[in-house]
Scaffold this motif. Sequence first.
Motif, mmCIF file in Angstrom:
data_model
loop_
_atom_site.group_PDB
_atom_site.id
_atom_site.type_symbol
_atom_site.label_atom_id
_atom_site.label_comp_id
_atom_site.label_asym_id
_atom_site.label_seq_id
_atom_site.Cartn_x
_atom_site.Cartn_y
_atom_site.Cartn_z
ATOM 1 N N TRP A 287 -7.198 -40.159 -3.939
ATOM 2 C CA TRP A 287 -5.798 -39.987 -4.324
ATOM 3 C C TRP A 287 -5.688 -39.879 -5.836
ATOM 4 N N ASP A 288 -4.656 -39.131 -6.251
ATOM 5 C CA ASP A 288 -4.258 -39.078 -7.652
ATOM 6 C C ASP A 288 -3.197 -40.143 -7.868
ATOM 7 N N PRO A 289 -3.487 -41.238 -8.554
ATOM 8 C CA PRO A 289 -2.493 -42.331 -8.658
ATOM 9 C C PRO A 289 -1.265 -41.956 -9.480
ATOM 10 N N GLU A 290 -1.369 -40.966 -10.351
ATOM 11 C CA GLU A 290 -0.221 -40.585 -11.164
ATOM 12 C C GLU A 290 0.841 -39.876 -10.326
ATOM 13 N N ASN A 291 0.382 -38.936 -9.478
ATOM 14 C CA ASN A 291 1.317 -38.128 -8.692
ATOM 15 C C ASN A 291 1.392 -38.551 -7.235
ATOM 16 N N ALA A 292 0.601 -39.555 -6.830
ATOM 17 C CA ALA A 292 0.584 -40.034 -5.440
ATOM 18 C C ALA A 292 0.284 -38.909 -4.469
ATOM 19 N N VAL A 293 -0.738 -38.101 -4.803
ATOM 20 C CA VAL A 293 -1.126 -36.953 -3.990
ATOM 21 C C VAL A 293 -2.568 -37.149 -3.558
ATOM 22 N N GLN A 294 -2.834 -36.885 -2.280
ATOM 23 C CA GLN A 294 -4.202 -36.964 -1.782
ATOM 24 C C GLN A 294 -4.980 -35.745 -2.238
ATOM 25 N N THR A 295 -6.125 -35.972 -2.856
ATOM 26 C CA THR A 295 -6.938 -34.884 -3.394
ATOM 27 C C THR A 295 -8.129 -34.537 -2.527
ATOM 28 N N GLY A 296 -8.479 -35.349 -1.547
ATOM 29 C CA GLY A 296 -9.607 -35.024 -0.687
ATOM 30 C C GLY A 296 -9.901 -36.164 0.263
ATOM 31 N N SER A 297 -10.805 -35.884 1.211
ATOM 32 C CA SER A 297 -11.214 -36.903 2.173
ATOM 33 C C SER A 297 -12.617 -36.591 2.661
ATOM 34 N N ILE A 298 -13.313 -37.634 3.071
ATOM 35 C CA ILE A 298 -14.684 -37.520 3.580
ATOM 36 C C ILE A 298 -14.743 -38.189 4.935
ATOM 37 N N GLU A 299 -15.308 -37.507 5.915
ATOM 38 C CA GLU A 299 -15.509 -38.070 7.242
ATOM 39 C C GLU A 299 -16.909 -38.670 7.287
ATOM 40 N N GLY A 300 -16.986 -39.994 7.426
ATOM 41 C CA GLY A 300 -18.279 -40.659 7.342
ATOM 42 C C GLY A 300 -18.777 -41.268 8.629
ATOM 43 N N ARG A 301 -18.141 -40.932 9.782
ATOM 44 C CA ARG A 301 -18.527 -41.560 11.043
ATOM 45 C C ARG A 301 -19.964 -41.194 11.429
ATOM 46 N N HIS A 302 -20.344 -39.944 11.211
ATOM 47 C CA HIS A 302 -21.685 -39.523 11.611
ATOM 48 C C HIS A 302 -22.752 -39.963 10.621
ATOM 49 N N ASP A 303 -22.345 -40.309 9.415
ATOM 50 C CA ASP A 303 -23.318 -40.752 8.417
ATOM 51 C C ASP A 303 -23.631 -42.236 8.534
ATOM 52 N N LEU A 304 -22.752 -42.998 9.168
ATOM 53 C CA LEU A 304 -23.015 -44.431 9.327
ATOM 54 C C LEU A 304 -24.216 -44.672 10.231
ATOM 55 N N LYS A 305 -24.231 -44.010 11.382
ATOM 56 C CA LYS A 305 -25.332 -44.142 12.342
ATOM 57 C C LYS A 305 -25.650 -45.607 12.631
ATOM 58 N N SER A 306 -24.682 -46.327 13.100
ATOM 59 C CA SER A 306 -24.908 -47.734 13.413
ATOM 60 C C SER A 306 -25.822 -47.860 14.614
ATOM 61 N N GLY A 307 -26.610 -48.924 14.637
ATOM 62 C CA GLY A 307 -27.557 -49.138 15.714
ATOM 63 C C GLY A 307 -26.906 -49.773 16.932
ATOM 64 N N ARG A 308 -27.710 -49.906 17.959
ATOM 65 C CA ARG A 308 -27.241 -50.469 19.220
ATOM 66 C C ARG A 308 -27.660 -51.922 19.312
ATOM 67 N N LYS A 309 -26.721 -52.805 19.625
ATOM 68 C CA LYS A 309 -27.046 -54.210 19.808
ATOM 69 C C LYS A 309 -27.793 -54.419 21.120
ATOM 70 N N GLU A 310 -28.450 -55.569 21.193
ATOM 71 C CA GLU A 310 -29.223 -55.852 22.404
ATOM 72 C C GLU A 310 -28.347 -56.008 23.638
ATOM 73 N N LEU A 311 -27.146 -56.543 23.443
ATOM 74 C CA LEU A 311 -26.262 -56.814 24.578
ATOM 75 C C LEU A 311 -25.203 -55.731 24.771
ATOM 76 N N ASP A 312 -25.272 -54.664 23.984
ATOM 77 C CA ASP A 312 -24.301 -53.593 24.153
ATOM 78 C C ASP A 312 -24.548 -52.848 25.457
ATOM 79 N N LYS A 313 -23.461 -52.497 26.107
ATOM 80 C CA LYS A 313 -23.548 -51.703 27.330
ATOM 81 C C LYS A 313 -23.212 -50.243 27.080
ATOM 82 N N ILE A 314 -23.075 -49.871 25.814
ATOM 83 C CA ILE A 314 -22.831 -48.482 25.456
ATOM 84 C C ILE A 314 -23.920 -48.044 24.499
ATOM 85 N N THR A 315 -24.056 -46.750 24.319
ATOM 86 C CA THR A 315 -25.104 -46.211 23.458
ATOM 87 C C THR A 315 -24.710 -46.373 21.992
ATOM 88 N N ALA A 316 -25.700 -46.168 21.122
ATOM 89 C CA ALA A 316 -25.436 -46.286 19.693
ATOM 90 C C ALA A 316 -24.469 -45.210 19.218
#
Length: 918
Positions: free
Chosen positions: A568-597
């Motif tokens: 964001w631009d704090p002077e004009n309160a305008v969003q200047t960009g965004s990054i989608e980071g869900r695929h970059d996190l790549k969280s692992g799977r817990k031992e007790l998880d019943k869903i995939t990583a």
Amino acid sequence: MKFAYRFSNLLGTVYRCGNLNFTCDGNSLISPVGNRVTVFDLKNNKSDTLPLATRYNIKCVGLSPDGRLAIIVDEGGDALLVSLVCRSVLHHFHFKGAVHSVAFSPDGRKFVVTKGNGAQLYHAPGRRREFNAFVLDKTYFGPYDETTCIDWTDDSKCFVVGSKDMSTWVFGAERWDNLIYYALGGHRDAIVACFFEADSLDVYTLSQDGALCVWQCDTPPAGLRLKAPSGWRADLQRREGDEDEEDNEEEERAVRGKAAPAAEEQQGKVRYSRLAKYFFNKEGDFNNLTAAAYHKKVHLLVTGFASGMFHLHELPEFNLIHSLSISDQRVASVAINSSGDWIAFGCSGLGQLLVWEWQSESYVLKQQGHFNSMVSLAYSPDGQYIVTGGDDGKVKVWNTLSGFCFITFTEHSSGVTGVTFTATGYVIVTSSMDGTVRAFDLHRYRNFRTFTSPRPTQFSCVAVDTSGEVVAAGAQDSFEIFIWSMQTGRLLDVLSGHEGPISGLCFNPTKSVLASASWDRTVRLWDMADSWRTTETLALTSDALAVTFRPDGAELAVATLNSQITFWDPENAVQTGSIEGRHDLKSGRKELDKITAKHSAKGKAFTALCYSADGQSVLAGGRSKFVCIYHVREQILRKRFEISGNLSLDAMEEFLNRRKMTEFGNLALIDQDAAEEAGVAIPLPGVKKGDMSSRHFKPEIRVTSLRFSPTGRCWAATTTEGLLIYSLDARMLFDPFELDTSVTPARVRAALRQRDFTRAILMAFRLNERKLLQEALESVPWDEVEVVSSSLPDLYVEKVLEFLASSLEVSHHLEFYLVWAQKLLMAHGQKLKARAGTLLPAVQFLQKSIQRHFDGLSKLCDWNRYSLRFALAVSQQRGLKRASEAPGSEEEADGSDEDDESLHLLGAGPGDADGLRP
């Protein structure tokens, strides 16, 4: 090269589990910390973590007698052969089972590994490269339960192995005729340690119930006889000799065969007899012996117990020397250095490491990490110190150069949620769940301000403005922001408006504007100079988790719950960009998880955010083993760092492990340590001994806080493993700058011979080789530095400043490089102001290097000044005393001797006394 960050050091974790080892010179201590190894240099007061890691937590470490090689074995049985000289892995090996201990022979030719109910003897790796560095020589069986400990004789002829079946076995490392194996009993509990006496086969055995047995052998080490070869070995030996030698050998063998029965009757087999059995003074029933070490030359026995006590005894008389307590947790490992002066203790329950000098009864090293996980961190403005806060309520300050914690504040009674430095770097402000915000002084090491709210509340974050006069803290339960004055400690205002818990606060570095992020999907900007009113409200698409300003204050970054980073631009309160980071996190799977990583990653988000020192990139991390660096303008992933590969932590694997699945469910649901506590069975319910709530769990890997160093040379992250430091490694990279075919090292040296220093420096920076740069800069005469520095182009000024800052850390030419820095800044000062934002990391790096030298020299000068004052005061006192007394040659002589003696104690010779006398 800009993002060539490599793992540099691990702070905050000094000991996790495994055995401690002193190096052969006795000046350094090797401590396993999780799946890494840290070397503590006790002479130079430094700690360094080796750039290698195992797959699981380290179980045991074996050090070669010369100190060059180390065998590191983890809980899964994987072993690394490590060279401590070049700090690299030489060989990988898998022992196919859990290993309890490993020990090299004193001659360094073999090593023994205890695995299961047996012991395996391997040939130690040599200095030449081999396809298989570990060659199995022989496997020894005898115990009926798991083996626990090993010790060798001084001549490497025999070794002794202790077991959980209460027996101790003495084995021969060679094919001895009168000793194949010998079993020793007499204990009523598992064997914890066993030791040979110096130059003898006498054995000391210690069991878990606190009993010591002394065993005497009737045969000296020189009395062991090699077994004569038989079968194919004898045939092979016969073929290798000549015919004449064969005849002589047959005659000698016939003579020995006739005399053999008589010799066996005279000498017989090796036998042991128990001389004595001692018991340690136990306080309470639940005080089992857990670790022991023995120094053969000094005859010093050190034992550690489950209650945190340790005893020092002199053997074989069993005389008690000391009996002290270091904590209320069990002592997991004990080690003694080669001289027998220092004793190291490791407590895995507290993560505590102690080195104690028993003769002077003083601590050489006393370090302890956070008992629970670290939550937040902050760099000092000059980058010399890092402050961390943990869930245990402690605030620790670490020296980035030495890697040691030099002060711990324990005033908070609950978990610390935020820490920050003021602009001066001498005040630390922390927030806690106990409802207080505290300010600590690094000059006097005290809590000089405590800020509280009118009604009890839990603070989740804290921020201080650039002037250091305004302190802001966000509440987790009342959704308000509290503002205090640092000078008076009074509450100035309470900012209301958020409808959810405050997750982050950040002041604009250039203006009096406060940004607050909340779970109500908004970020509010508050004007500190205009009656604390809200200037802007930034609407988000999801809950805000972290907020931070760019170093120049012209941009704002926000991390949200939907795994996005918005700018964001704090002077004009305008969003200047965004990054989608869900695929970059790549969280692992817990031992007790019943869903995939892959599906588990949909609920993960970045929880820690910070800008790089130049403001062009942003560093993000969360509940994952990855830390990502994004380019802000291009909105792309520049690099991703894997902070840990330790499979002993949870949420590390990407796929389901089918071997842990049974028809009754996941094997991870079975608590393997539920029936044991420190190796002792927990009694049945209803009894008072033992902790019924103690259960085994695997901590989850996560990143709780990230910060870039103000110098831009490194960044730090608080993780489950500890405080990880990543720094630029420019030694292994070739990164030229505007290079062409006409620039060569020969051309640079030719220009230096022609005294064309400016051209030589420019060509050296275009090649960007450190040794060539050092040669070019140090070839400039000091009286020509001003002329050469003023003739440098503006593009090269930043590179020269960075090189000067890095050289000041290691070079002894302090005055020469200070002259370079002064002349360079004086010549280009006005031009550098226009590029202050990009040059700020280089200038702060230079300031850090100069400040470190200033601190060291100021302490030395102060010590010399005070010593001289003391010497002068003593001299004046002696002079007044002589003037008041009657004159006499003997008294004058005595007075001069006393003056010389007092000055000699201060480091001055007798000849210096006249010069100091008024």
